[in-house]
Design a protein around this motif. Structure first.
Motif, PDB file in Angstrom:
ATOM      1  N   VAL A  48     -54.397  22.808 -29.029  1.00  0.00           N
ATOM      2  CA  VAL A  48     -53.637  22.508 -27.817  1.00  0.00           C
ATOM      3  C   VAL A  48     -52.405  23.410 -27.724  1.00  0.00           C
ATOM      4  O   VAL A  48     -52.124  23.990 -26.662  1.00  0.00           O
ATOM      5  CB  VAL A  48     -53.236  21.016 -27.747  1.00  0.00           C
ATOM      6  CG1 VAL A  48     -52.287  20.757 -26.580  1.00  0.00           C
ATOM      7  CG2 VAL A  48     -54.483  20.141 -27.630  1.00  0.00           C
ATOM      8  N   TYR A  49     -51.684  23.562 -28.821  1.00  0.00           N
ATOM      9  CA  TYR A  49     -50.509  24.444 -28.822  1.00  0.00           C
ATOM     10  C   TYR A  49     -50.904  25.870 -28.447  1.00  0.00           C
ATOM     11  O   TYR A  49     -50.197  26.546 -27.700  1.00  0.00           O
ATOM     12  CB  TYR A  49     -49.811  24.449 -30.188  1.00  0.00           C
ATOM     13  CG  TYR A  49     -49.073  23.175 -30.519  1.00  0.00           C
ATOM     14  CD1 TYR A  49     -48.302  22.514 -29.573  1.00  0.00           C
ATOM     15  CD2 TYR A  49     -49.132  22.641 -31.801  1.00  0.00           C
ATOM     16  CE1 TYR A  49     -47.624  21.357 -29.894  1.00  0.00           C
ATOM     17  CE2 TYR A  49     -48.453  21.469 -32.123  1.00  0.00           C
ATOM     18  CZ  TYR A  49     -47.702  20.841 -31.158  1.00  0.00           C
ATOM     19  OH  TYR A  49     -47.025  19.694 -31.476  1.00  0.00           O
ATOM     20  N   ASP A  50     -52.041  26.328 -28.952  1.00  0.00           N
ATOM     21  CA  ASP A  50     -52.495  27.671 -28.623  1.00  0.00           C
ATOM     22  C   ASP A  50     -52.823  27.791 -27.130  1.00  0.00           C
ATOM     23  O   ASP A  50     -52.475  28.785 -26.494  1.00  0.00           O
ATOM     24  CB  ASP A  50     -53.715  28.052 -29.466  1.00  0.00           C
ATOM     25  CG  ASP A  50     -54.131  29.490 -29.240  1.00  0.00           C
ATOM     26  OD1 ASP A  50     -53.284  30.386 -29.448  1.00  0.00           O
ATOM     27  OD2 ASP A  50     -55.290  29.721 -28.859  1.00  0.00           O
ATOM     28  N   ALA A  51     -53.453  26.776 -26.575  1.00  0.00           N
ATOM     29  CA  ALA A  51     -53.790  26.798 -25.145  1.00  0.00           C
ATOM     30  C   ALA A  51     -52.542  26.830 -24.272  1.00  0.00           C
ATOM     31  O   ALA A  51     -52.563  27.372 -23.169  1.00  0.00           O
ATOM     32  CB  ALA A  51     -54.668  25.598 -24.795  1.00  0.00           C
ATOM     33  N   LEU A  52     -51.452  26.241 -24.775  1.00  0.00           N
ATOM     34  CA  LEU A  52     -50.210  26.138 -23.993  1.00  0.00           C
ATOM     35  C   LEU A  52     -49.109  27.063 -24.516  1.00  0.00           C
ATOM     36  O   LEU A  52     -47.930  26.851 -24.226  1.00  0.00           O
ATOM     37  CB  LEU A  52     -49.715  24.682 -24.002  1.00  0.00           C
ATOM     38  CG  LEU A  52     -50.669  23.656 -23.418  1.00  0.00           C
ATOM     39  CD1 LEU A  52     -50.088  22.256 -23.560  1.00  0.00           C
ATOM     40  CD2 LEU A  52     -50.992  23.970 -21.963  1.00  0.00           C
ATOM     41  N   LYS A  53     -49.475  28.095 -25.255  1.00  0.00           N
ATOM     42  CA  LYS A  53     -48.470  28.943 -25.908  1.00  0.00           C
ATOM     43  C   LYS A  53     -47.486  29.567 -24.925  1.00  0.00           C
ATOM     44  O   LYS A  53     -46.298  29.683 -25.224  1.00  0.00           O
ATOM     45  CB  LYS A  53     -49.128  30.003 -26.774  1.00  0.00           C
ATOM     46  CG  LYS A  53     -49.970  30.992 -26.019  1.00  0.00           C
ATOM     47  CD  LYS A  53     -50.699  31.928 -26.964  1.00  0.00           C
ATOM     48  CE  LYS A  53     -51.703  32.721 -26.161  1.00  0.00           C
ATOM     49  NZ  LYS A  53     -52.773  33.201 -26.991  1.00  0.00           N
ATOM     50  N   ASP A  54     -47.937  29.966 -23.740  1.00  0.00           N
ATOM     51  CA  ASP A  54     -47.020  30.570 -22.766  1.00  0.00           C
ATOM     52  C   ASP A  54     -45.993  29.561 -22.271  1.00  0.00           C
ATOM     53  O   ASP A  54     -44.806  29.873 -22.161  1.00  0.00           O
ATOM     54  CB  ASP A  54     -47.790  31.147 -21.582  1.00  0.00           C
ATOM     55  CG  ASP A  54     -48.664  32.329 -21.976  1.00  0.00           C
ATOM     56  OD1 ASP A  54     -48.382  32.980 -23.013  1.00  0.00           O
ATOM     57  OD2 ASP A  54     -49.636  32.604 -21.249  1.00  0.00           O
ATOM     58  N   GLU A  55     -46.442  28.353 -21.981  1.00  0.00           N
ATOM     59  CA  GLU A  55     -45.534  27.310 -21.507  1.00  0.00           C
ATOM     60  C   GLU A  55     -44.558  26.891 -22.604  1.00  0.00           C
ATOM     61  O   GLU A  55     -43.382  26.636 -22.333  1.00  0.00           O
ATOM     62  CB  GLU A  55     -46.319  26.096 -21.005  1.00  0.00           C
ATOM     63  CG  GLU A  55     -47.075  26.336 -19.712  1.00  0.00           C
ATOM     64  CD  GLU A  55     -48.295  27.240 -19.858  1.00  0.00           C
ATOM     65  OE1 GLU A  55     -48.720  27.820 -18.854  1.00  0.00           O
ATOM     66  OE2 GLU A  55     -48.820  27.392 -20.986  1.00  0.00           O
ATOM     67  N   LEU A  56     -45.028  26.832 -23.833  1.00  0.00           N
ATOM     68  CA  LEU A  56     -44.162  26.466 -24.954  1.00  0.00           C
ATOM     69  C   LEU A  56     -43.099  27.540 -25.201  1.00  0.00           C
ATOM     70  O   LEU A  56     -41.970  27.232 -25.542  1.00  0.00           O
ATOM     71  CB  LEU A  56     -44.993  26.232 -26.220  1.00  0.00           C
ATOM     72  CG  LEU A  56     -45.812  24.942 -26.205  1.00  0.00           C
ATOM     73  CD1 LEU A  56     -46.900  24.990 -27.262  1.00  0.00           C
ATOM     74  CD2 LEU A  56     -44.919  23.740 -26.414  1.00  0.00           C
ATOM     75  N   ALA A  57     -43.457  28.790 -25.004  1.00  0.00           N
ATOM     76  CA  ALA A  57     -42.507  29.879 -25.211  1.00  0.00           C
ATOM     77  C   ALA A  57     -41.486  29.964 -24.080  1.00  0.00           C
ATOM     78  O   ALA A  57     -40.347  30.378 -24.297  1.00  0.00           O
ATOM     79  CB  ALA A  57     -43.251  31.209 -25.329  1.00  0.00           C
ATOM     80  N   ASP A  58     -41.898  29.544 -22.896  1.00  0.00           N
ATOM     81  CA  ASP A  58     -41.064  29.731 -21.709  1.00  0.00           C
ATOM     82  C   ASP A  58     -40.227  28.520 -21.334  1.00  0.00           C
ATOM     83  O   ASP A  58     -39.044  28.633 -21.049  1.00  0.00           O
ATOM     84  CB  ASP A  58     -41.966  30.117 -20.524  1.00  0.00           C
ATOM     85  CG  ASP A  58     -41.196  30.284 -19.231  1.00  0.00           C
ATOM     86  OD1 ASP A  58     -40.139  30.933 -19.244  1.00  0.00           O
ATOM     87  OD2 ASP A  58     -41.664  29.770 -18.204  1.00  0.00           O
ATOM     88  N   ARG A  59     -40.820  27.335 -21.320  1.00  0.00           N
ATOM     89  CA  ARG A  59     -40.154  26.206 -20.676  1.00  0.00           C
ATOM     90  C   ARG A  59     -40.192  24.902 -21.459  1.00  0.00           C
ATOM     91  O   ARG A  59     -39.234  24.139 -21.442  1.00  0.00           O
ATOM     92  CB  ARG A  59     -40.811  26.009 -19.307  1.00  0.00           C
ATOM     93  CG  ARG A  59     -40.237  24.958 -18.433  1.00  0.00           C
ATOM     94  CD  ARG A  59     -39.015  25.471 -17.681  1.00  0.00           C
ATOM     95  NE  ARG A  59     -38.569  24.501 -16.731  1.00  0.00           N
ATOM     96  CZ  ARG A  59     -38.870  24.494 -15.444  1.00  0.00           C
ATOM     97  NH1 ARG A  59     -39.627  25.429 -14.939  1.00  0.00           N
ATOM     98  NH2 ARG A  59     -38.405  23.562 -14.659  1.00  0.00           N
ATOM     99  N   ILE A  60     -41.296  24.616 -22.115  1.00  0.00           N
ATOM    100  CA  ILE A  60     -41.454  23.315 -22.769  1.00  0.00           C
ATOM    101  C   ILE A  60     -40.661  23.285 -24.065  1.00  0.00           C
ATOM    102  O   ILE A  60     -40.851  24.126 -24.944  1.00  0.00           O
ATOM    103  CB  ILE A  60     -42.940  23.004 -23.047  1.00  0.00           C
ATOM    104  CG1 ILE A  60     -43.710  22.914 -21.739  1.00  0.00           C
ATOM    105  CG2 ILE A  60     -43.064  21.697 -23.819  1.00  0.00           C
ATOM    106  CD1 ILE A  60     -45.206  22.745 -21.926  1.00  0.00           C
ATOM    107  N   HIS A  61     -39.794  22.297 -24.181  1.00  0.00           N
ATOM    108  CA  HIS A  61     -38.993  22.118 -25.395  1.00  0.00           C
ATOM    109  C   HIS A  61     -39.677  21.156 -26.367  1.00  0.00           C
ATOM    110  O   HIS A  61     -39.604  21.338 -27.577  1.00  0.00           O
ATOM    111  CB  HIS A  61     -37.607  21.594 -25.028  1.00  0.00           C
ATOM    112  CG  HIS A  61     -36.756  21.276 -26.213  1.00  0.00           C
ATOM    113  ND1 HIS A  61     -36.190  22.254 -26.996  1.00  0.00           N
ATOM    114  CD2 HIS A  61     -36.404  20.100 -26.773  1.00  0.00           C
ATOM    115  CE1 HIS A  61     -35.515  21.682 -27.975  1.00  0.00           C
ATOM    116  NE2 HIS A  61     -35.626  20.379 -27.873  1.00  0.00           N
ATOM    117  N   ALA A  62     -40.326  20.122 -25.828  1.00  0.00           N
ATOM    118  CA  ALA A  62     -40.959  19.112 -26.680  1.00  0.00           C
ATOM    119  C   ALA A  62     -42.302  18.703 -26.082  1.00  0.00           C
ATOM    120  O   ALA A  62     -42.427  18.518 -24.876  1.00  0.00           O
ATOM    121  CB  ALA A  62     -40.059  17.891 -26.810  1.00  0.00           C
TER     122      ALA A  62
END
Length: 91
Positions: free
Chosen positions: A66-80
């Motif tokens: 899941v983290y890999d699928a959302l890596k762009d969002e985690l790097a850009d905006r998602i804090h938690a």
């Protein structure tokens, strides 16, 4: 109503995992004044996903996917990102 980040999360997880269940809750409002809070919102999410892709995988492996699928969002905006990842027979 969801925002653009929640919509991107939904699109990416649906495309990658073909979930039988998917819940995305924006909990950003609960973190106002805390570290990582973004005044734009959509910085803290709780995601529950049920997918056959998780059959036979450990909890850690599922979360890594899941983290890999959302890596762009985690790097850009998602804090938690709080995750519940289950196989269909566990739901």
């Amino acid at each position: 109503m969801t925002g653009p980040i929640a919509d991107r999360i939904r699109d990416k997880l649906t495309s990658r995992f073909a979930p039988v269940e998917l819940s995305i809750v924006d909990e950003s409002h609960k973190h106002q004044g805390h570290a990582g809070h973004d005044a734009r919102g959509e910085s803290h999410f709780r995601v529950a996903i049920v997918s056959a892709e998780f059959v036979g995988r450990s909890r850690v492996d599922r979360q890594r996917l899941v983290y890999d699928a959302l890596k762009d969002e985690l790097a850009d905006r998602i804090h938690a990102l709080a995750l519940s990842t289950k196989a269909p027979d566990e739901a």
